[in-house]
Design a protein around this motif. Structure first.
Motif, mmCIF file in Angstrom:
data_model
loop_
_atom_site.group_PDB
_atom_site.id
_atom_site.type_symbol
_atom_site.label_atom_id
_atom_site.label_comp_id
_atom_site.label_asym_id
_atom_site.label_seq_id
_atom_site.Cartn_x
_atom_site.Cartn_y
_atom_site.Cartn_z
ATOM 1 N N UNK A 29 0.831 -1.206 0.000
ATOM 2 C CA UNK A 29 0.000 0.000 0.000
ATOM 3 C C UNK A 29 0.865 1.255 0.000
ATOM 4 N N UNK A 30 1.924 1.258 0.786
ATOM 5 C CA UNK A 30 2.808 2.419 0.839
ATOM 6 C C UNK A 30 3.493 2.651 -0.503
ATOM 7 N N UNK A 31 3.895 1.578 -1.144
ATOM 8 C CA UNK A 31 4.543 1.681 -2.454
ATOM 9 C C UNK A 31 3.572 2.271 -3.482
ATOM 10 N N UNK A 32 2.358 1.759 -3.502
ATOM 11 C CA UNK A 32 1.348 2.259 -4.445
ATOM 12 C C UNK A 32 0.966 3.695 -4.127
ATOM 13 N N UNK A 33 0.783 4.001 -2.872
ATOM 14 C CA UNK A 33 0.387 5.352 -2.472
ATOM 15 C C UNK A 33 1.482 6.374 -2.780
ATOM 16 N N UNK A 34 2.715 5.922 -2.817
ATOM 17 C CA UNK A 34 3.825 6.814 -3.077
ATOM 18 C C UNK A 34 4.076 7.104 -4.550
ATOM 19 N N UNK A 35 3.369 6.398 -5.413
ATOM 20 C CA UNK A 35 3.545 6.631 -6.853
ATOM 21 C C UNK A 35 2.934 7.977 -7.233
ATOM 22 N N UNK A 36 3.524 8.668 -8.199
ATOM 23 C CA UNK A 36 2.946 9.937 -8.648
ATOM 24 C C UNK A 36 1.609 9.704 -9.355
ATOM 25 N N UNK A 37 0.740 10.681 -9.312
ATOM 26 C CA UNK A 37 -0.600 10.515 -9.874
ATOM 27 C C UNK A 37 -0.586 10.259 -11.377
ATOM 28 N N UNK A 38 0.451 10.689 -12.066
ATOM 29 C CA UNK A 38 0.493 10.493 -13.513
ATOM 30 C C UNK A 38 1.002 9.097 -13.882
ATOM 31 N N UNK A 39 1.460 8.323 -12.905
ATOM 32 C CA UNK A 39 1.980 6.977 -13.151
ATOM 33 C C UNK A 39 0.828 5.982 -13.115
ATOM 34 N N UNK A 40 0.127 5.877 -14.227
ATOM 35 C CA UNK A 40 -1.012 4.962 -14.356
ATOM 36 C C UNK A 40 -0.854 4.159 -15.643
ATOM 37 N N UNK A 41 -1.571 3.049 -15.776
ATOM 38 C CA UNK A 41 -1.509 2.288 -17.029
ATOM 39 C C UNK A 41 -1.971 3.148 -18.214
ATOM 40 N N UNK A 42 -1.391 2.902 -19.359
ATOM 41 C CA UNK A 42 -1.705 3.690 -20.556
ATOM 42 C C UNK A 42 -3.191 3.631 -20.895
ATOM 43 N N UNK A 43 -3.852 2.530 -20.595
ATOM 44 C CA UNK A 43 -5.274 2.387 -20.929
ATOM 45 C C UNK A 43 -6.148 3.314 -20.098
ATOM 46 N N UNK A 44 -5.646 3.829 -18.993
ATOM 47 C CA UNK A 44 -6.401 4.744 -18.134
ATOM 48 C C UNK A 44 -6.339 6.175 -18.640
ATOM 49 N N UNK A 45 -5.431 6.468 -19.559
ATOM 50 C CA UNK A 45 -5.199 7.848 -19.999
ATOM 51 C C UNK A 45 -6.015 8.234 -21.212
ATOM 52 N N UNK A 46 -7.162 7.702 -21.386
ATOM 53 C CA UNK A 46 -7.993 8.017 -22.547
ATOM 54 C C UNK A 46 -8.809 9.252 -22.310
#
Length: 46
Positions: A29-46
């Motif tokens: 959870x800490x690792x995921x929560x620490x990711x920047x908001x723009x770091x998402x799978x490409x399919x989410x950026x539509x």
């Protein structure tokens, strides 16, 4: 992107029992929560 930030913020506030229900550890959870908001799978950026 705001939704991703909100989800990661909520994830960081979950206790060990709720994380276990999701199959996650506190470190996961800490690792995921620490990711920047723009770091998402490409399919989410539509």
């Amino acid at each position: 992107m705001h939704g991703v930030w909100l989800q990661r913020r909520a994830l960081s506030g979950l206790d060990e029992t709720r994380l276990a229900d999701l199959g996650l550890t506190a470190d996961d959870a800490a690792c995921e929560a620490g990711r920047p908001f723009w770091d998402v799978p490409a399919t989410w950026r539509r």
